[in-house]
Design an enzyme around this catalytic site. Structure first.
Site, mmCIF file in Angstrom:
data_model
loop_
_atom_site.group_PDB
_atom_site.id
_atom_site.type_symbol
_atom_site.label_atom_id
_atom_site.label_comp_id
_atom_site.label_asym_id
_atom_site.label_seq_id
_atom_site.Cartn_x
_atom_site.Cartn_y
_atom_site.Cartn_z
ATOM 1 N N MET A 105 -12.062 -5.092 4.713
ATOM 2 C CA MET A 105 -11.275 -4.179 5.527
ATOM 3 C C MET A 105 -11.100 -4.789 6.916
ATOM 4 S SD MET A 105 -10.366 -1.625 3.701
ATOM 5 C CE MET A 105 -9.656 -0.687 5.067
ATOM 6 N N MET B 199 -8.976 8.893 -0.968
ATOM 7 C CA MET B 199 -9.970 9.261 0.039
ATOM 8 C C MET B 199 -10.464 10.678 -0.219
ATOM 9 S SD MET B 199 -7.864 7.849 3.360
ATOM 10 C CE MET B 199 -6.902 6.333 3.261
ATOM 11 N N ASP C 230 -4.702 4.045 -2.179
ATOM 12 C CA ASP C 230 -5.919 4.516 -1.506
ATOM 13 C C ASP C 230 -6.229 5.937 -1.944
ATOM 14 O OD1 ASP C 230 -6.495 2.248 0.151
ATOM 15 O OD2 ASP C 230 -4.797 2.817 1.408
ATOM 16 N N GLY D 273 -3.678 -3.754 8.841
ATOM 17 C CA GLY D 273 -3.002 -4.470 9.919
ATOM 18 C C GLY D 273 -2.391 -5.794 9.501
ATOM 19 N N ASP E 282 -7.261 -5.966 3.777
ATOM 20 C CA ASP E 282 -6.525 -4.709 3.864
ATOM 21 C C ASP E 282 -6.646 -4.153 5.276
ATOM 22 O OD1 ASP E 282 -5.425 -2.188 3.598
ATOM 23 O OD2 ASP E 282 -6.923 -1.450 2.179
ATOM 24 N N HIS F 86 -8.170 1.691 -4.582
ATOM 25 C CA HIS F 86 -9.226 1.553 -3.571
ATOM 26 C C HIS F 86 -9.770 2.941 -3.262
ATOM 27 C CE1 HIS F 86 -10.141 0.451 0.919
ATOM 28 N NE2 HIS F 86 -11.244 0.643 0.226
ATOM 29 N N PHE G 29 -7.114 5.464 7.973
ATOM 30 C CA PHE G 29 -5.817 5.730 8.598
ATOM 31 C C PHE G 29 -4.960 4.471 8.571
ATOM 32 C CE2 PHE G 29 -8.836 8.667 10.473
ATOM 33 C CZ PHE G 29 -8.161 9.877 10.398
ATOM 34 N N MET H 279 -12.171 5.340 -1.327
ATOM 35 C CA MET H 279 -12.991 5.509 -0.137
ATOM 36 C C MET H 279 -13.679 6.856 -0.248
ATOM 37 S SD MET H 279 -10.326 3.900 2.636
ATOM 38 C CE MET H 279 -8.892 3.863 1.556
ATOM 39 N N HIS I 177 -1.139 -1.140 -4.299
ATOM 40 C CA HIS I 177 -2.447 -0.721 -3.794
ATOM 41 C C HIS I 177 -2.404 0.769 -3.510
ATOM 42 C CE1 HIS I 177 -6.278 -1.509 -1.641
ATOM 43 N NE2 HIS I 177 -5.882 -0.529 -0.844
ATOM 44 N N SER J 18 0.829 -1.202 0.000
ATOM 45 C CA SER J 18 0.000 0.000 0.000
ATOM 46 C C SER J 18 0.866 1.255 0.000
ATOM 47 C CB SER J 18 -0.905 0.013 1.232
ATOM 48 O OG SER J 18 -1.591 1.240 1.318
#
Length: 227
Positions: free
Chosen positions: A148, A48, A46, A188, A186, A77, A154, A79, A44, A19
């Site tokens: 998720m 947002m 993100d 942790g 996705d 991805h 975050f 969001m 990946h 990511s």
């Protein structure tokens, strides 16, 4: 840009998508090349909007810059609310897969169809609090289901273990329906949680903070993919 062909529903190969949310935003092109050299299967990204999630991040221009720097599969991805508004720009910027959230729109099926008509993979993401039963109807209509395992928005959060049961449920249904749907996780993901996610049925691992903290990216990626 890299296009993955269909994979067997019996034993899919594990893929690792680092990511860029955890990378150095000032050196995105260099980071993308470094990940390619380290053996990542894709990248990946993100995006947002500051509304669906409280954070605000990269956009289509950043995606285009990364696309110029690497031939890796680009897993985008989003969001955001109003996913339709971004799809065309993301396709033009080099996205190979566009994943939006089931919680962000009531036009889920229409958006999945539209993304596919753009000749890219269509993904559907869902938050940790969302029931897997709400996602089940879209198996076969989405190319990827993204679970998720943290609350979106975050980086650096701890993996939520309750999500594993949802991954198991979806994996079993994918098997029953004999679909080639990717099951992506996705949030942790690290050397401890990756084996648990894979055991539950995930075959695409999005890895951020943990990976970028390692000195040897190549050996870390290989260890995460170890089956």
């Amino acid at each position: 840009m890299q296009i993955f062909t269909s994979i067997s529903f019996m034993k899919p190969r594990i893929k690792v998508f680092p990511s860029l949310f955890a990378a150095d935003f000032g050196r995105l092109a260099d980071e993308a090349k470094r990940l390619e050299d380290a053996g990542a299967d894709g990248i990946h990204m993100d995006i947002m909007d500051g509304h669906f999630v409280p954070n605000l991040t990269l956009g289509p221009k950043a995606l285009a810059a990364v696309n110029r720097a690497t031939s890796l599969f680009l897993d985008v991805h989003i969001m955001v609310y109003n996913p339709f508004d971004l799809i065309e720009k993301l396709v033009e910027s080099g996205a190979d897969q566009i994943t939006f959230h089931i919680e962000a729109t009531e036009e889920v099926e229409e958006i999945l169809r539209y993304i596919r008509t753009c000749n890219v993979r269509a993904g559907l993401a869902f938050n940790p609090s969302t029931s897997s039963s709400l996602v089940m109807p879209y198996i076969g209509k989405a190319d990827t289901l993204l679970a998720m395992s943290v609350n979106p928005g975050f980086g650096g959060q701890a993996f939520i273990p309750e999500v594993l049961e949802k991954i198991e449920d979806l994996h079993q249904e994918i098997q029953v329906r004999k679909q080639d749907t990717w099951l992506e996780v996705d949030g942790g993901v690290n050397n401890t949680t990756a084996p648990m996610a894979k055991k539950a049925g995930a075959n695409v691992l999005v890895v951020g903070t943990y990976l970028f903290q390692q000195k040897d990216l190549q050996s870390t990626i290989l260890a995460l993919k170890d089956e």
